[in-house]
Design a protein around this motif. Structure first.
Motif, mmCIF file in Angstrom:
data_model
loop_
_atom_site.group_PDB
_atom_site.id
_atom_site.type_symbol
_atom_site.label_atom_id
_atom_site.label_comp_id
_atom_site.label_asym_id
_atom_site.label_seq_id
_atom_site.Cartn_x
_atom_site.Cartn_y
_atom_site.Cartn_z
ATOM 1 N N GLN A 1 0.824 -1.216 0.000
ATOM 2 C CA GLN A 1 0.000 0.000 0.000
ATOM 3 C C GLN A 1 0.847 1.249 0.000
ATOM 4 O O GLN A 1 1.913 1.278 0.630
ATOM 5 N N TYR A 2 0.378 2.265 -0.753
ATOM 6 C CA TYR A 2 0.950 3.599 -0.614
ATOM 7 C C TYR A 2 -0.136 4.416 0.072
ATOM 8 O O TYR A 2 -1.137 4.752 -0.577
ATOM 9 N N GLY A 3 0.000 4.694 1.334
ATOM 10 C CA GLY A 3 -1.088 5.361 2.057
ATOM 11 C C GLY A 3 -2.337 4.496 1.967
ATOM 12 O O GLY A 3 -2.316 3.323 2.302
ATOM 13 N N GLU A 4 -3.412 5.089 1.449
ATOM 14 C CA GLU A 4 -4.672 4.350 1.318
ATOM 15 C C GLU A 4 -4.711 3.496 0.054
ATOM 16 O O GLU A 4 -5.567 2.631 -0.098
ATOM 17 N N LYS A 5 -3.787 3.758 -0.857
ATOM 18 C CA LYS A 5 -3.829 3.101 -2.176
ATOM 19 C C LYS A 5 -3.226 1.694 -2.107
ATOM 20 O O LYS A 5 -2.043 1.528 -1.812
ATOM 21 N N LEU A 6 -4.062 0.697 -2.405
ATOM 22 C CA LEU A 6 -3.581 -0.686 -2.418
ATOM 23 C C LEU A 6 -3.053 -0.982 -3.827
ATOM 24 O O LEU A 6 -3.812 -1.124 -4.773
ATOM 25 N N ALA A 7 -1.725 -1.044 -3.971
ATOM 26 C CA ALA A 7 -1.124 -1.199 -5.303
ATOM 27 C C ALA A 7 -0.943 -2.663 -5.671
ATOM 28 O O ALA A 7 -1.041 -3.037 -6.841
ATOM 29 N N VAL A 8 -0.643 -3.519 -4.678
ATOM 30 C CA VAL A 8 -0.544 -4.968 -4.908
ATOM 31 C C VAL A 8 -1.433 -5.622 -3.867
ATOM 32 O O VAL A 8 -1.362 -5.305 -2.677
ATOM 33 N N GLY B 1 0.138 -6.119 -17.293
ATOM 34 C CA GLY B 1 -0.944 -5.334 -16.711
ATOM 35 C C GLY B 1 -0.950 -3.946 -17.321
ATOM 36 O O GLY B 1 0.049 -3.490 -17.870
ATOM 37 N N LYS B 2 -2.104 -3.307 -17.181
ATOM 38 C CA LYS B 2 -2.222 -1.937 -17.698
ATOM 39 C C LYS B 2 -1.348 -1.001 -16.876
ATOM 40 O O LYS B 2 -0.894 -1.372 -15.787
ATOM 41 N N ASN B 3 -1.201 0.227 -17.330
ATOM 42 C CA ASN B 3 -0.521 1.242 -16.524
ATOM 43 C C ASN B 3 -1.247 1.365 -15.191
ATOM 44 O O ASN B 3 -2.478 1.429 -15.160
ATOM 45 N N GLY B 4 -0.482 1.385 -14.124
ATOM 46 C CA GLY B 4 -1.083 1.559 -12.807
ATOM 47 C C GLY B 4 -1.603 0.288 -12.175
ATOM 48 O O GLY B 4 -2.209 0.320 -11.099
ATOM 49 N N SER B 5 -1.365 -0.866 -12.807
ATOM 50 C CA SER B 5 -1.921 -2.121 -12.266
ATOM 51 C C SER B 5 -1.088 -2.693 -11.125
ATOM 52 O O SER B 5 -1.509 -3.634 -10.460
ATOM 53 N N GLY B 6 0.122 -2.169 -10.929
ATOM 54 C CA GLY B 6 0.934 -2.644 -9.800
ATOM 55 C C GLY B 6 2.213 -3.358 -10.199
ATOM 56 O O GLY B 6 2.932 -3.877 -9.335
ATOM 57 N N LYS B 7 2.533 -3.369 -11.493
ATOM 58 C CA LYS B 7 3.712 -4.109 -11.971
ATOM 59 C C LYS B 7 5.015 -3.587 -11.355
ATOM 60 O O LYS B 7 5.840 -4.348 -10.880
ATOM 61 N N THR B 8 5.175 -2.266 -11.409
ATOM 62 C CA THR B 8 6.435 -1.698 -10.915
ATOM 63 C C THR B 8 6.569 -1.899 -9.413
ATOM 64 O O THR B 8 7.656 -2.184 -8.907
ATOM 65 N N THR B 9 5.457 -1.792 -8.710
ATOM 66 C CA THR B 9 5.497 -2.025 -7.259
ATOM 67 C C THR B 9 5.940 -3.457 -6.976
ATOM 68 O O THR B 9 6.837 -3.694 -6.152
ATOM 69 N N LEU B 10 5.359 -4.418 -7.699
ATOM 70 C CA LEU B 10 5.755 -5.819 -7.533
ATOM 71 C C LEU B 10 7.250 -5.975 -7.846
ATOM 72 O O LEU B 10 7.997 -6.600 -7.084
ATOM 73 N N ASP C 1 12.284 -4.928 -15.795
ATOM 74 C CA ASP C 1 11.101 -4.051 -15.766
ATOM 75 C C ASP C 1 10.918 -3.430 -17.151
ATOM 76 O O ASP C 1 11.776 -2.665 -17.602
ATOM 77 N N GLU C 2 9.824 -3.793 -17.817
ATOM 78 C CA GLU C 2 9.506 -3.244 -19.144
ATOM 79 C C GLU C 2 10.744 -3.255 -20.052
ATOM 80 O O GLU C 2 11.179 -2.189 -20.530
ATOM 81 N N PRO C 3 11.322 -4.432 -20.313
ATOM 82 C CA PRO C 3 12.624 -4.469 -20.991
ATOM 83 C C PRO C 3 12.616 -3.965 -22.428
ATOM 84 O O PRO C 3 13.657 -3.575 -22.939
HETATM 85 N N1 LIG Z 1 5.043 6.268 -4.604
HETATM 86 C C1 LIG Z 1 3.740 6.153 -4.769
HETATM 87 N N2 LIG Z 1 2.876 6.817 -3.984
HETATM 88 C C2 LIG Z 1 1.541 6.682 -4.141
HETATM 89 N N3 LIG Z 1 0.953 5.899 -5.057
HETATM 90 C C3 LIG Z 1 1.758 5.208 -5.870
HETATM 91 C C4 LIG Z 1 3.188 5.304 -5.776
HETATM 92 N N4 LIG Z 1 3.715 4.494 -6.717
HETATM 93 C C5 LIG Z 1 2.678 3.930 -7.372
HETATM 94 N N5 LIG Z 1 1.514 4.360 -6.855
HETATM 95 C C6 LIG Z 1 0.171 3.945 -7.289
HETATM 96 O O1 LIG Z 1 0.086 2.533 -7.138
HETATM 97 C C7 LIG Z 1 -0.587 1.947 -8.243
HETATM 98 C C8 LIG Z 1 0.327 0.936 -8.922
HETATM 99 O O2 LIG Z 1 1.420 1.651 -9.494
HETATM 100 P P1 LIG Z 1 2.609 0.908 -10.247
HETATM 101 O O3 LIG Z 1 3.593 1.948 -10.632
HETATM 102 O O4 LIG Z 1 3.086 -0.230 -9.427
HETATM 103 O O5 LIG Z 1 1.848 0.338 -11.524
HETATM 104 P P2 LIG Z 1 2.418 -0.097 -12.938
HETATM 105 O O6 LIG Z 1 1.572 -1.228 -13.370
HETATM 106 O O7 LIG Z 1 3.866 -0.332 -12.849
HETATM 107 O O8 LIG Z 1 2.150 1.171 -13.825
HETATM 108 P P3 LIG Z 1 3.058 1.776 -15.007
HETATM 109 O O9 LIG Z 1 3.013 0.766 -16.113
HETATM 110 O O10 LIG Z 1 2.326 3.039 -15.333
HETATM 111 O O11 LIG Z 1 4.429 2.003 -14.450
HETATM 112 C C9 LIG Z 1 -0.996 3.103 -9.153
HETATM 113 O O12 LIG Z 1 -2.317 3.444 -8.842
HETATM 114 C C10 LIG Z 1 -0.055 4.211 -8.769
HETATM 115 O O13 LIG Z 1 -0.647 5.473 -8.978
#
Ligand SMILES: Nc1ncnc2c1ncn2[C@@H]1O[C@H](COP(=O)(O)OP(=O)(O)OP(=O)(O)O)[C@@H](O)[C@H]1O
Length: 328
Positions: A31-38, A55-64, A178-180
């Motif tokens: 989680q980032y604050g209230e946002k559940l990313a994974v 996954g689409k942009n924002g789906s949580g790939k980079t966080t994972l 990551d996104e090679p």
């Molecule tokens: N540092 C952060 N603080 C707050 N929210 C974040 C942060 N990093 C990512 N998020 C949010 O967490 C969610 C997942 O983001 P993440 O970057 O993991 O997705 P992604 O699939 O890699 O997207 P992209 O392809 O655009 O990089 C998104 O809603 C994003 O806005």
């Protein structure tokens, strides 16, 4: 000085340990604050596999990716890299990883070989061991004749190959990317995939993130994520079979009206994907989709632009699993 990337001797690994070495992710949430990313994600990758996390942009790939590469802490759940728990044995886990970030990590003012030597030094490789390993990798990635070239003179594809070679210097059993393909032209992408396939054939577990369907389709397994949740996990062909293997794609001048006609007058249940309507056997109830082509053409009349009958794509899988289009 001990840097984040430096390994102690006892934590470092030598050589690929084979298929038993895996990425194991259990119940991971972030989680980032209230946002559940994974969201409570389970994932395993074995040696020899190429697994694409799509996954689409924002789906949580980079966080994972960042949690797996130890850049973000595990907040909840468990992650092990080739047996090392990333929370309790962070340095050991890091030593078992080769990591290729989305943004280039080469020092473009240094030569190919200098970049590799710097990386080797970070991992405690010196002398003949480092020289031999550099030679081996420069050969593997067809970079021998570029070894003394400054990285700023290399094409995007060559730079990626140097990054791969750099990431493999310490013989990690796991490679994370990551996104090679970002920024690579089609021929450089092909070369990158050749390199990944050759790594997998040596028993390395390869995991990459991507938002590109055609890239994911080349992987041995696709893990589809949406809003931080895993929604599918199988080989591309298995996923395509799950949605019925074959798909009818209908392009019309007025997709909304056509959808109403198909639903109300023909009792079909199409999915709207961008400007098209898609029907699988499951949605249409027809065992042979081809038999629907003429009735649909008759019913929609002149508004039909095309009716195409083809194999299901990963886009169809995504639509079937989420009810939304992958690319809006
Ligand atoms: N540092 C952060 N603080 C707050 N929210 C974040 C942060 N990093 C990512 N998020 C949010 O967490 C969610 C997942 O983001 P993440 O970057 O993991 O997705 P992604 O699939 O890699 O997207 P992209 O392809 O655009 O990089 C998104 O809603 C994003 O806005």
């Amino acid at each position: 000085m001990m840097t984040q990337n430096t390994l102690t001797q006892s934590e470092s690994t030598t050589g690929h340990a084979g298929v038993a070495d895996v990425i194991e992710v259990t119940g991971l949430s972030h989680q980032y604050g209230e946002k559940l990313a994974v969201d409570n994600l389970d994932l395993n990758v074995s040696g020899g596999e190429i697994v694409a996390v799509l996954g689409k942009n924002g789906s949580g790939k980079t966080t994972l990716f960042r949690v797996l590469s130890t850049l973000l802490p595990v907040q909840s759940g468990r992650v092990t890299i080739a047996g090392a728990d990333v929370s309790s044995h962070t340095m050991a886990a890091r030593g078992r990883l080769g990591i290729i970030f989305q943004s280039p990590s080469l020092d473009i003012k240094l030569t190919v070989l200098e970049n590799m030597r710097c990386q080797g030094a970070l991992y405690g490789l010196t002398g003949d061991r480092l020289r031999n390993r550099c030679d081996e990798l420069l050969n593997q990635f067809s970079l021998e004749d570029r070894r003394h070239d400054f990285c700023q003179t290399l094409s995007g594809g060559l730079k990626r190959r140097v990054e791969l070679a750099k990431g493999l210097l310490h013989r990690p059993p796991v490679m994370l990317l990551d996104e090679p393909s970002t920024g690579l032209d089609p021929s450089a992408r092909l070369a990158l995939w050749d390199a990944l396939e050759s790594l997998a054939s040596e028993g390395v577990a390869v995991m990459l993130t991507t938002h590109l369907m055609d890239e994911a389709a080349k992987a041995s397994r696709v893990v589809l994520i949406d809003a931080g949740k895993k929604i599918a996990d199988a080989s591309p062909s298995q996923l395509q079979r799950e949605v019925g293997d074959r798909v009818l794609t209908i392009a019309t001048d007025d997709v909304a009206s056509a959808e109403l006609v198909l639903r109300n007058e023909m009792n079909l249940n199409p999915l709207r994907v961008g400007g098209t309507l898609r029907l699988t056997s499951e949605q249409s109830g027809a065992s042979d989709l081809a038999t629907l082509v003429n009735p649909i053409a008759d019913r929609l009349g002149d508004s039909v632009q095309s009716i195409a009958f083809g194999r299901a794509s990963l886009e169809d899988v995504f639509v079937a699993k989420t009810g939304t289009a992958f690319l809006d």
